[in-house]
Design an enzyme around this catalytic site. Structure first.
Site, PDB file in Angstrom:
ATOM      1  N   ASP A  45       0.855  -1.195   0.000  1.00 32.80           N
ATOM      2  CA  ASP A  45       0.000   0.000   0.000  1.00 32.80           C
ATOM      3  C   ASP A  45       0.888   1.241   0.000  1.00 32.80           C
ATOM      4  O   ASP A  45       1.698   1.438   0.910  1.00 32.80           O
ATOM      5  CB  ASP A  45      -0.923  -0.021   1.222  1.00 32.80           C
ATOM      6  CG  ASP A  45      -2.079   0.960   1.083  1.00 32.80           C
ATOM      7  OD1 ASP A  45      -1.865   2.087   0.602  1.00 32.80           O
ATOM      8  OD2 ASP A  45      -3.204   0.593   1.479  1.00 32.80           O
ATOM      9  N   SER A  98      -6.994   3.871  -1.452  1.00 32.96           N
ATOM     10  CA  SER A  98      -6.735   2.432  -1.358  1.00 32.96           C
ATOM     11  C   SER A  98      -7.983   1.592  -1.599  1.00 32.96           C
ATOM     12  O   SER A  98      -7.894   0.485  -2.131  1.00 32.96           O
ATOM     13  CB  SER A  98      -6.172   2.094   0.020  1.00 32.96           C
ATOM     14  OG  SER A  98      -4.916   2.695   0.161  1.00 32.96           O
ATOM     15  N   GLU A 296      -1.129  -8.022   2.127  1.00 35.00           N
ATOM     16  CA  GLU A 296      -0.876  -6.576   2.063  1.00 35.00           C
ATOM     17  C   GLU A 296       0.228  -6.119   3.022  1.00 35.00           C
ATOM     18  O   GLU A 296       0.197  -6.453   4.207  1.00 35.00           O
ATOM     19  CB  GLU A 296      -2.149  -5.789   2.426  1.00 35.00           C
ATOM     20  CG  GLU A 296      -1.901  -4.277   2.344  1.00 35.00           C
ATOM     21  CD  GLU A 296      -2.953  -3.401   2.985  1.00 35.00           C
ATOM     22  OE1 GLU A 296      -3.655  -3.856   3.909  1.00 35.00           O
ATOM     23  OE2 GLU A 296      -3.070  -2.234   2.565  1.00 35.00           O
ATOM     24  N   ASP A 301       2.063   2.734   3.384  1.00 39.04           N
ATOM     25  CA  ASP A 301       1.223   3.911   3.110  1.00 39.04           C
ATOM     26  C   ASP A 301       1.181   4.865   4.305  1.00 39.04           C
ATOM     27  O   ASP A 301       1.213   6.086   4.140  1.00 39.04           O
ATOM     28  CB  ASP A 301      -0.186   3.416   2.783  1.00 39.04           C
ATOM     29  CG  ASP A 301      -1.184   4.546   2.605  1.00 39.04           C
ATOM     30  OD1 ASP A 301      -1.052   5.294   1.620  1.00 39.04           O
ATOM     31  OD2 ASP A 301      -2.096   4.677   3.445  1.00 39.04           O
ATOM     32  N   HIS A 305       2.153   8.742   4.359  1.00 39.51           N
ATOM     33  CA  HIS A 305       1.286   9.863   4.753  1.00 39.51           C
ATOM     34  C   HIS A 305       1.985  10.773   5.754  1.00 39.51           C
ATOM     35  O   HIS A 305       1.832  11.992   5.709  1.00 39.51           O
ATOM     36  CB  HIS A 305      -0.021   9.350   5.364  1.00 39.51           C
ATOM     37  CG  HIS A 305      -1.019   8.907   4.348  1.00 39.51           C
ATOM     38  ND1 HIS A 305      -1.696   9.786   3.532  1.00 39.51           N
ATOM     39  CD2 HIS A 305      -1.449   7.670   4.003  1.00 39.51           C
ATOM     40  CE1 HIS A 305      -2.509   9.112   2.729  1.00 39.51           C
ATOM     41  NE2 HIS A 305      -2.367   7.821   2.990  1.00 39.51           N
ATOM     42  N   HIS A 344      -1.166   2.563  -5.111  1.00 35.59           N
ATOM     43  CA  HIS A 344      -0.870   3.950  -5.498  1.00 35.59           C
ATOM     44  C   HIS A 344       0.435   4.319  -4.823  1.00 35.59           C
ATOM     45  O   HIS A 344       0.943   3.564  -3.986  1.00 35.59           O
ATOM     46  CB  HIS A 344      -1.978   4.911  -5.025  1.00 35.59           C
ATOM     47  CG  HIS A 344      -2.285   4.743  -3.572  1.00 35.59           C
ATOM     48  ND1 HIS A 344      -1.438   5.187  -2.577  1.00 35.59           N
ATOM     49  CD2 HIS A 344      -3.307   4.119  -2.938  1.00 35.59           C
ATOM     50  CE1 HIS A 344      -1.950   4.860  -1.408  1.00 35.59           C
ATOM     51  NE2 HIS A 344      -3.076   4.199  -1.582  1.00 35.59           N
TER      52      HIS A 344
HETATM   53 MG    MG Z   1      -4.231  -0.641   2.716  1.00 33.06          MG
HETATM   54 ZN    ZN Z   2      -3.062   6.198   1.884  1.00 35.73          ZN
END
Ligand code: MG
Ligand code: ZN
Length: 535
Positions: A45, A98, A296, A301, A305, A344
């Site tokens: 992620d 996501s 995952e 991610d 962030h 992403h």
């Molecule tokens: Mg995720």
């Molecule tokens: Zn995110």
């Protein structure tokens, strides 16, 4: 800069040779079969091209790399298969979240932002996992976040918004996913703790987990799971004792520990992402008709962030360990498709050269430099920065929590923030920098009742402020800004970028042929579904 990035990316893509062992049918000269028994989808992620790059650069070039001469699991997978770039964009928008991205992979149709398992019109669409299940395969979801979070949810739930995690928990059981290993216990427990059975209570408290619930009803989803035949596990030991499907393993009330917290634990009761992946593969591979498994690496991610480069590296390392389990498991098989991708890119991460701390001129032995010093104009970033990033002891959340505990009124003071940062990192800040990090101002994007933008005051970001949306966590982005010059690291946002992401595909040659060119996640999802259908 962009040209530089594209050039190195091209070299990187060209160097990935295609040496998957040929299947027995092609050796006999027959038409290659596209039959696949097992599908393993690995989702990093927020793992855009620059994040793939951080992992590889660390592994190959950090002076004290953990890898030595060993390649990363990611690069082993690339060596074995092929790598494409993919557009992840949602229906009628540029940047994906996501939920939408995983949904597009799961259903093979365009979806709207923040939807779970629905197409752009808002209709439920069977996911690749549900399809595999219908065709008699075993199915699994593994995540180091929580099982009701957007990425795993999108493979086995159908909801209009990712925030409906109570409903998602119920959907996961309706879909009958055979093995689910992650956090998220609080969405499975009834609002009223007296409805928890004595046996459940013992197993949960024995695993040191709280009995707290996020549900607003009396449904005990643990009991419902047991009625469906699920075994339950709440810690590493209980997971090790689970010998058959179906299995529901919930190892945290909400999110599982981040990679740095996990590393710091003397006595770890939660299984690691690697251990959950091993357990899922052990159980699923006993199923004769094959399986679909999604794993995952979800906190890549979250580090993105927060613009937390050291934590990002550790989340990537943790995911790579889990990928290694899959690479080893699939190594000698010609019936298994392994796909690694991201949903992403997060944060717009990159190393960058700067005007600060210019390197001292050096003498070089080469003849062209006779009588001249080697003196580049700028600071191109020392490789030792990779080791320094690795040396971070806690992620930004942990550092902030420590600064808050040692601050005043459970908030950091400039002094407590300096202390927490400087004790947890090889990079240091001053009190003046800490004051800037702690500076707050009225929220310019105030939106009444909004779950993030409803706050009247926000940490003060002086530029690109609209891209720092997550309330008080934006202080962490401000910390990253203050560390940027020392780290040779820049970040372009606190949200996601629309950068295309790599898709690494390894499997029988006939299946690889179907994945071509600059692709999209909608197309990859469609191809996944069609490959499972042909079995
Ligand atoms: Mg995720
Ligand atoms: Zn995110």
């Amino acid at each position: 800069m962009l040209r530089l990035l594209l050039t190195s990316l091209t070299v990187f893509l060209l160097s990935a040779c295609q040496s998957y062992p040929p299947s027995s049918t092609t050796e006999r000269g027959e038409i290659p079969s596209a039959r696949i028994k097992n599908t393993i989808l690995l989702i990093g992620d927020g793992m855009g091209p620059a994040q793939f790059g951080l992992l590889e650069t660390y592994a190959r070039r950090a002076p004290n790399s953990l890898y030595g001469d060993r390649p990363t699991a990611v690069s082993q997978l690339m060596q074995r298969g092929k790598t494409l770039l993919s557009d992840t964009g949602p229906h009628n928008a540029l940047v994906v979240d996501s939920a939408c991205s995983a949904t597009q992979l799961a259903i093979g149709e365009a979806a709207g932002s923040e939807m779970i398992g629905l197409n752009a019109k808002g209709d439920r669409v069977e996911t690749v996992l549900q399809q595999a299940k219908r065709l008699g395969k075993a199915t699994g979801l593994v995540s180091d976040t929580r099982i009701t979070h957007a990425t795993p949810a999108s493979f086995a739930a159908h909801q209009t918004h990712r925030r409906f995690e109570n409903e998602i928990a119920a959907d996961l059981l309706t879909s009958g996913v055979d093995v689910m290993l992650s956090g998220g216990l609080r969405y499975f427990l009834p609002d009223n703790a007296t409805a928890i059975t004595a046996e459940q209570r013992q197993a949960i408290t024995g695993a040191n987990l709280p009995l707290s619930s996020k549900r607003t009803d009396q449904r005990n989803l643990l009991s419902e799971a047991q009625q469906q035949g699920y075994q339950l596990a709440f810690d590493r030991r209980q997971l090790n004792n689970a010998k058959q499907l179906p299995l529901l393993g919930l190892f945290a009330s909400s999110a599982m520990p981040d990679a740095l917290a996990e590393k710091a634990m003397a006595q770890r009761t939660q299984p690691s992402l690697k251990e959950m992946t091993e357990a899922a593969l052990n159980l699923l591979s006993q199923h004769e008709q094959g399986f679909f498994l999604m794993v995952e690496g979800g906190q890549i991610d979250w580090a993105g962030h927060n613009n937390d480069a050291g934590s990002l590296l550790h989340e990537l390392l943790r995911f790579d360990e889990a990928i290694q389990v899959v690479v080893d498991w699939a190594a000698q098989r010609d019936d298994t498709l392994v796909i690694l991708t991201a949903d992403h890119e997060t944060g717009g991460f990159g190393f960058s050269y700067s005007a600060a701390d210019l390197p001292s001129p050096q003498m070089l032995p080469g003849l062209a430099f006779a009588g001249q010093e080697f003196a580049p104009n700028f600071n191109f970033g020392e490789l030792s920065l990779l080791d320094k990033l690795y040396n971070q002891k806690q992620n930004f959340y942990g550092i902030w929590a420590q600064a808050s505990r040692n601050g005043a009124a459970n908030k950091p003071t400039p002094a407590s923030l300096v202390d927490a940062v400087n004790h947890n990192m090889d990079f240091h800040i001053t009190e003046e920098q800490a004051q800037r990090i702690l500076h707050r101002s009225p929220n310019r994007f105030y939106h009444k009742g909004h779950s993030y933008l409803g706050a009247e005051e926000f940490p003060h970001v002086h530029d690109f402020a609209a891209f720092y949306v997550y309330g008080d966590d934006v202080h962490l982005n401000l910390l990253a800004r203050e560390l940027a010059t020392q780290q040779n690291v820049v970040w372009s946002t606190g949200t996601h970028t629309a950068s295309p992401v790599p898709v690494v595909i390894s499997g029988p040659p006939a299946t690889l042929q179907q994945f071509q060119g600059f692709t999209s996640h909608v197309a990859v999802g469609r191809q996944l579904k069609s490959l499972i259908n042909t079995d």
